[in-house]
Design a protein around this motif. Structure first.
Motif, mmCIF file in Angstrom:
data_model
loop_
_atom_site.group_PDB
_atom_site.id
_atom_site.type_symbol
_atom_site.label_atom_id
_atom_site.label_comp_id
_atom_site.label_asym_id
_atom_site.label_seq_id
_atom_site.Cartn_x
_atom_site.Cartn_y
_atom_site.Cartn_z
ATOM 1 N N ALA C 35 0.842 -1.198 0.000
ATOM 2 C CA ALA C 35 0.000 0.000 0.000
ATOM 3 C C ALA C 35 0.881 1.254 0.000
ATOM 4 C CB ALA C 35 -0.926 -0.013 1.214
ATOM 5 N N ILE C 40 -1.048 -1.599 -3.808
ATOM 6 C CA ILE C 40 -2.421 -1.842 -3.344
ATOM 7 C C ILE C 40 -3.042 -0.483 -3.076
ATOM 8 C CG2 ILE C 40 -3.871 -2.795 -1.514
ATOM 9 C CD1 ILE C 40 -1.886 -5.011 -1.093
ATOM 10 N N ARG C 41 -4.112 -0.180 -3.821
ATOM 11 C CA ARG C 41 -4.742 1.128 -3.657
ATOM 12 C C ARG C 41 -6.011 1.051 -2.813
ATOM 13 N NH1 ARG C 41 -3.113 4.997 -7.346
ATOM 14 N NH2 ARG C 41 -5.226 5.826 -7.403
ATOM 15 N N ARG C 42 -6.749 -0.010 -2.940
ATOM 16 C CA ARG C 42 -7.932 -0.215 -2.110
ATOM 17 C C ARG C 42 -8.043 -1.713 -1.833
ATOM 18 N NH1 ARG C 42 -12.212 3.169 -1.592
ATOM 19 N NH2 ARG C 42 -12.445 1.855 0.253
ATOM 20 N N MET C 43 -8.685 -2.077 -0.728
ATOM 21 C CA MET C 43 -8.917 -3.495 -0.450
ATOM 22 C C MET C 43 -10.197 -3.622 0.388
ATOM 23 S SD MET C 43 -6.324 -6.473 0.780
ATOM 24 C CE MET C 43 -5.578 -6.425 -0.850
ATOM 25 N N LEU C 55 -7.978 -3.298 -5.391
ATOM 26 C CA LEU C 55 -7.630 -2.473 -6.548
ATOM 27 C C LEU C 55 -6.119 -2.298 -6.497
ATOM 28 C CD1 LEU C 55 -8.503 -0.687 -8.937
ATOM 29 C CD2 LEU C 55 -8.738 1.197 -7.313
ATOM 30 N N TRP D 44 -14.443 1.639 -14.327
ATOM 31 C CA TRP D 44 -13.446 1.156 -15.293
ATOM 32 C C TRP D 44 -14.131 0.369 -16.393
ATOM 33 C CZ3 TRP D 44 -13.302 0.317 -10.046
ATOM 34 C CH2 TRP D 44 -12.315 0.972 -9.315
ATOM 35 N N ALA D 85 -17.155 -5.183 2.470
ATOM 36 C CA ALA D 85 -16.934 -4.900 3.890
ATOM 37 C C ALA D 85 -15.542 -4.288 4.062
ATOM 38 C CB ALA D 85 -17.065 -6.191 4.706
ATOM 39 N N HIS D 87 -11.749 -3.829 5.114
ATOM 40 C CA HIS D 87 -10.630 -4.763 5.242
ATOM 41 C C HIS D 87 -9.499 -4.043 5.979
ATOM 42 C CE1 HIS D 87 -7.347 -7.458 4.251
ATOM 43 N NE2 HIS D 87 -8.214 -8.312 3.752
ATOM 44 N N SER D 89 -6.465 -4.125 5.676
ATOM 45 C CA SER D 89 -5.343 -3.693 4.841
ATOM 46 C C SER D 89 -5.733 -2.650 3.808
ATOM 47 C CB SER D 89 -4.726 -4.909 4.114
ATOM 48 O OG SER D 89 -4.133 -5.800 5.036
ATOM 49 N N ASP D 90 -6.934 -2.088 3.901
ATOM 50 C CA ASP D 90 -7.350 -1.072 2.932
ATOM 51 C C ASP D 90 -6.613 0.234 3.210
ATOM 52 O OD1 ASP D 90 -8.637 0.463 1.073
ATOM 53 O OD2 ASP D 90 -10.521 0.592 2.175
ATOM 54 N N PRO D 91 -5.852 0.744 2.245
ATOM 55 C CA PRO D 91 -5.093 1.989 2.476
ATOM 56 C C PRO D 91 -6.001 3.174 2.815
ATOM 57 C CG PRO D 91 -4.330 0.886 0.469
ATOM 58 C CD PRO D 91 -5.552 0.159 0.932
ATOM 59 N N ASP D 92 -7.246 3.151 2.297
ATOM 60 C CA ASP D 92 -8.145 4.283 2.562
ATOM 61 C C ASP D 92 -8.792 4.200 3.931
ATOM 62 O OD1 ASP D 92 -7.748 5.521 0.210
ATOM 63 O OD2 ASP D 92 -9.854 5.601 -0.363
#
Lengths: 97, 97, 97, 97, 97, 97, 97, 97, 97, 97
Positions: C35, C40-43, C55, D44, D85, D87, D89-92
């Protein structure tokens, strides 16, 4: 980047044969241009089907889409794109890419 | 005759890593021999998977099977073979085959 | 280039829970590095499953494979990669990326 | 709540091209409104197809349906909705939501 | 928000029956708690299978995942979540929700 | 006996919108009657689709078929019926049925 | 009510043959009891497989599940239940049911 | 009556190779007997797989099952049987059957 | 020999209702003849669908095809034939066949 | 080389029956020529369907495609080609090929 592309032509069985003849000629012509530009590198017919497997090269998926969508038969095409990564056992590997 | 071959390696996640290292080295070696013999013409990794797409050439399906079955990882392979016919838009067509 | 990646973790129900705890911690750590590197941009977690949609961004499929294969849980992962092209209605389009 | 939405446009190959041009313009316009409202967050194109993956945000599935059904091409759309849902590890993730 | 949830229990045929008895008791207990909390609203067995359809309610997919993952049999569960939107012909509609 | 019923409406995109409006009104009316009779107990729209999940109650499959076939849109419906058995964790269980 | 039931026995190829012999004898016995009770009305082997199609009769899906789950091989069975409605062309129809 | 039979051998990759060698020899022997009896009429290997297509002849499905189940590898076989009817364009048709 | 036959009627939703009424009457009549001849032994409607499961008896697949193809709705039918073998637990077994 | 070929005829149910009669006669004639040339070696009808399994022989996939595409019904055919390799248990093997 190389992509393996599966294309199936869904031309209706009762479609106008003259239209198909004309569009197929245009398709061959456009495919020739894409081959000359290095975008289509190989193409094989799937036996028994109006379908083909192709090895395409494009900088990214956006450029690949533009190339496929430029085919005159595009509205009748059902397309699946498989991205390809380098494999250590690829004979063409030494030559770069 | 050319064939498009999809190979997936079903090595168990809890398998012995030393065995996998050893078998993979043997596999690379055998793949090199098949490439030198003109049987494996291209090979690509499928991103994210222990799987590949390959362009193989063999006189017939019996010879193709013998080549695939000669791979050291064969007992762990799940293989799908797609026969390929000539396509008028194949750039390599002029060069024969 | 962006990719939509579906990852399913096939950890055996009777696997060692300590191993899973340890590997999950390593996985989180590695995902954090990816990230930070912008790969890794989104998960997102898929509700009810040990699976996620991600993503990812990578120069090409070869680099993407290397990133996915660097995950400590890779031997237990079942992965599907969907290449993404630009869409004229993408809100992020004007702002670049 | 975020949703991953797969949309395929089943416009008939022999449909009126003027209708498609007109409807596509309306579709772009409506998609722009949904993006401005924060409902469509990313979109996309799937290479080679009249299809897209989108990241949508809506309070619940009822509101999401209303947004999708407001697209002018809705009668021609084949849609699959995947709920998402959070996560770890989601960077956002740090930024809330 | 309501979700239709399909759960299949992949308990191995040669698994320890005492473990299954113990875990099933815990599962029943936890399901009772989730029912009392209004998270599980209905549950039906699929005839002939170790599987069920459930009607779950949760604020969003993240909360739903947490509820499902709290089931003691979760490591053995194969789960599919279907988001549900309001329908004008739903008899329960007048009562709100 | 309760049944989980998945209904998809295959109304053609180029169908007469007035016919659809008229048939949908009749459909709502008939669904209301079935709800009043206790045959339709719950109904949810599947987001993004002209489809629904319904919880139906009927003495047996023959009566269920008669109820579904009484819907004015029946010729355009694609229907899957899932029989439901009692589950010990069903919150409604204590209340009988 | 009649049900068409598809049963597949997933006995492991390396399972203990004595266990299979013993369980199969118990299975035959229990099937005989269910036939005597009118629950199993017909049963056919699917050629080449450890699988069968059966015509079962039960008051409802709950009773059907109890009957199937009473089979000694139940933990190894993979079962699909198809509910059956009366058909006007059924030769047995005149006789009632 | 003729049947087209698809057989896949699910021998585990980590199975005992001596057992496989021994069972394969027995299998060849039994297949030879079935060929001599006119039950197996043709057999082809599916390239790349431990699988075959066979043309079998048997009085009915019960006899066909008995023949297939007599193969020593039967516990490891996954089998699909396709019944075949006479076709007016079959070159062998004049010769009866 | 008995066969389990799945028949789905693909009558177009916008087809002429008078044609369907007339063909259905002819179909009932022909089915009655096939029942009287012992070819159709049982027939069930699949709830919610224009489809049925039937138990047919015919000397071989060629005779079965002739019987199915004699149905007036045959051009609109989508048919799957499952060959059936004798099962030791079939209650009708003692009575011969 | 031998190929197993699955052919399904997608003639529309409301197509002109005279056209079908005429094309079928031409199809029979062309199939007879292909049989005489040794290209079609066996052909079976799939019971209940307008479909067949055929055993074809051709030097390679390109020649096979040409033979299949020469069938007058080709625009209405849906075709799957399975390449066949030699099997040690094939009764015809001793006789060469």
């Amino acid at each position: 980047m190389e992509y393996l592309v599966h294309i199936e032509v869904a031309w209706p069985a009762d479609g106008n044969p003259d239209d198909l003849t004309r569009l197929t000629a245009l398709e061959r012509n456009r495919a020739g241009e894409l081959a000359a530009a290095g975008t289509i590198r190989r193409m094989w017919r799937i036996p028994g089907q109006r379908a083909n497997w192709g090895l395409w090269e494009a900088p990214d998926a956006t450029a690949l889409h533009a190339a496929i969508a430029s085919l005159p038969l595009f509205p009748w095409l059902s397309v699946e794109v498989h991205p390809l990564a380098a494999h250590p056992s690829d004979p063409d590997r030494a030559g770069g890419r």
